[in-house]
Design a protein around this motif. Structure first.
Motif, short mmCIF file in Angstrom:
data_model
loop_
_atom_site.label_atom_id
_atom_site.label_comp_id
_atom_site.label_asym_id
_atom_site.label_seq_id
_atom_site.Cartn_x
_atom_site.Cartn_y
_atom_site.Cartn_z
N GLU A 168 0.84 -1.20 0.00
CA GLU A 168 0.00 0.00 0.00
C GLU A 168 0.88 1.25 0.00
N HIS A 169 0.60 2.16 -0.93
CA HIS A 169 1.27 3.46 -0.96
C HIS A 169 0.34 4.49 -0.31
N LEU A 170 0.84 5.17 0.70
CA LEU A 170 0.03 6.15 1.43
C LEU A 170 0.41 7.55 1.03
N LEU A 171 -0.60 8.39 0.90
CA LEU A 171 -0.37 9.82 0.66
C LEU A 171 -1.26 10.60 1.62
N ALA A 172 -0.63 11.27 2.57
CA ALA A 172 -1.38 12.07 3.54
C ALA A 172 -1.76 13.41 2.89
N ILE A 173 -3.04 13.67 2.81
CA ILE A 173 -3.53 14.89 2.18
C ILE A 173 -3.60 16.00 3.22
N GLN A 174 -2.95 17.10 2.92
CA GLN A 174 -2.89 18.22 3.83
C GLN A 174 -3.95 19.25 3.47
N PRO A 175 -4.32 20.11 4.42
CA PRO A 175 -5.25 21.19 4.11
C PRO A 175 -4.69 22.10 3.02
N LEU A 176 -5.54 22.94 2.47
CA LEU A 176 -5.10 23.87 1.43
C LEU A 176 -4.15 24.92 2.01
N PRO A 177 -3.19 25.37 1.23
CA PRO A 177 -2.25 26.38 1.72
C PRO A 177 -2.95 27.68 2.12
N VAL A 178 -2.50 28.25 3.24
CA VAL A 178 -3.00 29.53 3.72
C VAL A 178 -1.82 30.47 3.92
N PRO A 179 -2.05 31.77 3.85
CA PRO A 179 -0.95 32.71 4.11
C PRO A 179 -0.41 32.53 5.52
N SER A 180 0.90 32.57 5.65
CA SER A 180 1.52 32.38 6.98
C SER A 180 1.59 33.68 7.77
N GLY A 181 1.38 34.78 7.10
CA GLY A 181 1.45 36.08 7.78
C GLY A 181 0.53 37.08 7.10
N GLU A 182 0.83 38.35 7.27
CA GLU A 182 0.02 39.40 6.66
C GLU A 182 0.14 39.35 5.14
N VAL A 183 -0.96 39.63 4.46
CA VAL A 183 -0.99 39.68 3.00
C VAL A 183 -1.41 41.08 2.59
N GLY A 184 -0.67 41.66 1.67
CA GLY A 184 -0.91 43.05 1.35
C GLY A 184 -2.05 43.30 0.39
N THR A 185 -2.19 42.48 -0.64
CA THR A 185 -3.17 42.76 -1.69
C THR A 185 -4.08 41.55 -1.93
N PRO A 186 -5.27 41.80 -2.50
CA PRO A 186 -6.15 40.69 -2.86
C PRO A 186 -5.48 39.74 -3.85
N GLN A 187 -4.73 40.29 -4.79
CA GLN A 187 -4.07 39.44 -5.78
C GLN A 187 -3.10 38.47 -5.12
N GLU A 188 -2.37 38.96 -4.15
CA GLU A 188 -1.44 38.10 -3.43
C GLU A 188 -2.18 37.04 -2.63
N ALA A 189 -3.27 37.42 -1.98
CA ALA A 189 -4.05 36.47 -1.18
C ALA A 189 -4.62 35.36 -2.04
N LEU A 190 -5.05 35.72 -3.26
CA LEU A 190 -5.69 34.74 -4.12
C LEU A 190 -4.71 33.75 -4.74
N THR A 191 -3.44 33.91 -4.50
CA THR A 191 -2.48 32.88 -4.92
C THR A 191 -2.51 31.69 -3.98
N PHE A 192 -3.16 31.83 -2.83
CA PHE A 192 -3.29 30.74 -1.87
C PHE A 192 -4.63 30.02 -2.11
#
Length: 763
Positions: A158-182
């Protein structure tokens, strides 16, 4: 060929999740890589992290890699280890056959095929899932399995792949465009926009959106629940409420890791925003295993209809319930994690036994209504209602069996309409339910003798004559007058299959008593037995009279399935017992027409086989061999083979054909027949089946391309199913996959796309 399959309700319930799939590109690539390294890949991770969605996305993209198809078996609605193999058999469209368990049928079907099985939600049925997968991988060398589970199946290789939550910003995000890359922010935005088209991430709200996604740890299900509130709350208000409610964890949901506690907190927060009626409905509706309609919700809630309607509407608005649009009514489905949450709330109230009892009573009544409508023009609708409710019928039976004092109710439900289970290809399953009920009811329980007789009938259907006789003797020993016609019916069938005398006498007794009780539906199969038994004894005129009477009753009632049986019986009598072969052919053709309209593949296999006998009787050996080949494709499609009812005729006519042609000519004609549609058997043509029509329409598979063209031609799902001799729910599932690939919302878009492709195709 077969491809990804689900019930119509399941496919529709998944629609919203799949049409705006977000992120996971790297995960998709890794799943494909692991499938290239081994034959079992299990996606693990927290509930709500998106395992199912990712696996479905990957599976739908691999139809070319697995030329014999990708099958989907959803285990989330099951609560019984014994049904795991049956769920896979259902996903493949397999009928049970004499002498084979569900697992045997699945192995036999998959062994020669290069295919992928997507087994979804294994963790609560871990032993059954692991046992099934181990057997399949051992015996099916070209099979790969993609599973989702909150924990490993624990199998070698059996090959296991642990699925992680979706990436979130680790700190402050300046613009909507930057936030939407996550991906987490993008998922929230897409879900919010689908509910409130004017919503967008702006300079003023980007910090709140990021704060919310971080607080929810990037869990897709939690994000979707939060996004459902944008019509009444701002992102800042939602984030504040999530943070304020995060410590109120009173559900008892056992989720060990921090992200699971986050999800539990989100459920609790969503619950706190519900009205009292909505909370009560959430708890009560957690008893449903599958999708349900408003009438079912009203039944389990035990509240006035207008109150339940308002509560259900509120739960749909909050994304606790998923709306499932059907042909004639709207149904609802609750995601499994939300159902578990509601179930724990229900247990805390102490109302669980009462709600589960109301649930069982509702489905017992549904079975009775379907049984009452079966012998008449409402038969197809009754079958579809039962099919839609199948998961909850199972749950109602299971609850009754594990609850002291409820075994008689289970026995009554299981024996009420055996025709449905046989038509579904699940006679083994209903036999198991009946036998389990017989094990728990007292010896003097009402209905026990009838249950034993019907259990005997089921055993005879599977050629287990030893068990059939044991059950029959036990039924006769009870001396219950109510069970008398059931006992006579079972006795007639057992005697006929044993080639013993007097089967027509026992069948006549069953027909008479059922008739005296006004039970026309239950007269039909004994009439068939009586008619065929008379033909076997050389009384062809008597057989014609009885089967003709059966046919006229079916026609008068507007009934189809028993009408097809009557026509086939007439055909068997004429073709196999020295009658008019032309009359026999007309009867079998008429039966096949009914079966093709109803997409009844198993019955169609019997009828095409019967037309092969007709050709053999006439000495049309090449045509007979081709028809045996066409029938073989149908037997193969439903995982069956000529059963106990026609095994002798099938064997004798096939051997005569093979002897007349010789092995080489027979094999050539047989293989050519395998490529033909069963519709050719009606038309008398020898045209090869063209599954691809004018060719494949990339990115669609050959079958999807064929269905797309039929949609463009204006055919309904029912008409497409009849044309291709597949179940209507299979057509609906293919259309869902087409929608996912092309991102189309309706049939009109698909028809335009097909027409444009036809105009631009090089000549």
């Amino acid at each position: 060929m077969w491809a990804m399959r689900r019930t119509a309700g399941e496919a529709e319930a998944r629609r919203r999740a799949l049409t705006s799939y977000v992120g996971r590109t790297d995960d998709e690539r890794e799943v494909r890589r692991l499938l290239g390294l081994g034959r079992l890949v299990t996606l693990t991770g927290a509930g709500g992290v998106g395992k199912t969605r990712l696996a479905a996305q990957v599976a739908s993209s691999l139809t070319r890699v697995f030329p014999d198809g990708v099958a989907v078996a959803e285990l989330g609605e099951l609560r019984d280890e014994r049904l795991v193999a049956r769920a896979v058999a259902d996903s493949l469209g397999l009928h049970d056959t004499a002498g084979r368990r569900d697992l045997d049928a699945v192995v036999a079907y998959l062994r020669p095929r290069r295919s992928l099985l997507f087994l979804d939600n294994c963790e609560h049925l871990l032993e059954g899932s692991a046992g099934l997968v181990a057997a399949l991988l051992r015996d099916c060398p070209n099979l790969a399995v993609l599973a989702t589970s909150r924990c490993s199946l624990g199998l070698d290789g059996e090959h296991l792949l642990a699925i992680q939550p979706l990436p979130v910003p680790s700190g402050e995000v300046g613009t909507p465009q930057e936030a939407l890359t996550f991906d987490a922010v993008r998922l929230f935005t897409e879900r919010a926009t689908s509910l409130l088209p004017s919503f967008e991430v702006t300079e003023s709200n980007v910090a709140s959106v990021v704060r919310l996604c971080r607080r929810l740890d990037g869990l897709p299900l939690a994000i979707e629940l939060a996004a459902a509130r944008v019509r009444v709350l701002s992102p800042s208000q939602i984030a504040d409420l999530v943070e304020q409610g995060s410590g109120v964890l009173v559900t008892g949901l056992r989720l060990p890791v921090e992200r699971h506690r986050t999800l539990r907190a989100t459920f609790e927060w969503s619950h706190s925003l519900c009205t009292a009626d909505e909370r009560a409905a959430w708890a009560c509706c957690s008893v449903f295993a599958g999708h349900f309609d408003l009438a079912a919700a009203e039944a389990v809630c035990g509240r006035p209809g207008n109150e339940v309607l308002d509560a259900v509407a509120g739960l749909v608005d909050k994304s606790v319930l998923i709306r499932v649009d059907g042909v004639d009514k709207v149904r609802y489905r609750m995601l499994r994690l939300l159902r578990e949450f509601g179930g724990r709330l229900l247990a805390e109230t102490g109302d669980e036994p009462a709600v589960a009892g109301r649930h069982r009573d509702h489905y017992a009544e549904l079975i009775e209504r379907a049984a009452g409508a079966w012998f008449g023009p409402g038969q197809d609708e009754a079958f579809e209602r039962m099919t839609a409710a199948h998961a909850d019928v199972r749950e109602a039976l299971s609850w009754s069996l594990r609850t002291p004092g409820e075994g008689v109710a289970a026995l009554t439900m299981a024996t009420a309409m055996i025709e449905y289970w046989v038509a579904r290809g699940a006679a083994w399953e209903v036999r198991d339910w009946i036998d389990r009920a017989l094990d728990v009811v007292p010896p003097a329980a009402p209905g026990r003798a009838r249950g034993l007789a019907i259990s005997s009938l089921c055993a005879a259907l599977h050629a287990d004559l030893r068990l059939a006789r044991e059950r029959l003797a036990a039924a006769e020993a009870i001396e219950d007058d109510e069970a008398a016609p059931y006992v006579a019916h079972a006795r007639a069938f057992v005697v006929m299959l044993s080639a013993e005398p007097d089967s027509s006498v026992h069948a006549a007794t069953a027909v008479r008593i059922f008739g005296e009780r006004g039970d026309v539906r239950r007269q039909m199969h004994p009439l068939f037995i009586q008619g065929v038994a008379l033909a076997y004894r050389g009384e062809l005129s008597g057989a014609r009279e009885l089967l003709g009477s059966m046919l006229r009753q079916c026609q008068a009632a507007g009934e189809d399935r028993y009408r097809s049986m009557a026509l086939f019986g007439l055909g068997v009598a004429e073709v196999c017992f020295g009658g008019d072969v032309d009359e026999g052919e007309r009867a079998i053709r008429a039966a096949l027409e009914i079966d093709l309209r109803a997409s009844d593949v198993l019955s169609a296999a019997y009828r095409v086989d019967g037309l092969a006998w007709v050709s053999a009787r006439r000495g049309e050996w090449t045509r007979a061999a081709g028809l045996f080949g066409t029938a073989a494709t149908l037997w193969d499609r439903c995982g069956a083979e000529p059963g106990v009812a026609v095994s002798t005729a099938h064997r004798e006519f096939r051997e005569a054909t093979q002897k007349a042609l010789g092995d080489d000519k027979f094999d050539a004609a047989f293989e050519e027949g395998r490529q033909r549609s069963p519709h050719d058997a009606l038309s008398g043509t020898s045209a090869r089946r063209d599954d691809g029509a004018d060719g494949v329409l990339p990115p669609l598979t050959p079958r999807e391309s064929e269905i797309a063209r039929l949609v463009a031609a204006g055919m309904s799902n029912r008409e497409i199913a009849a044309r291709l001799v597949i179940a209507r729910r299979t057509v609906e599932t293919h259309l869902q996959h087409i929608s996912n690939k092309l991102d189309f919302a309706n049939r009109t878009q698909l028809a335009i796309w097909v027409e444009n492709r036809a105009r631009t195709r090089p000549r």
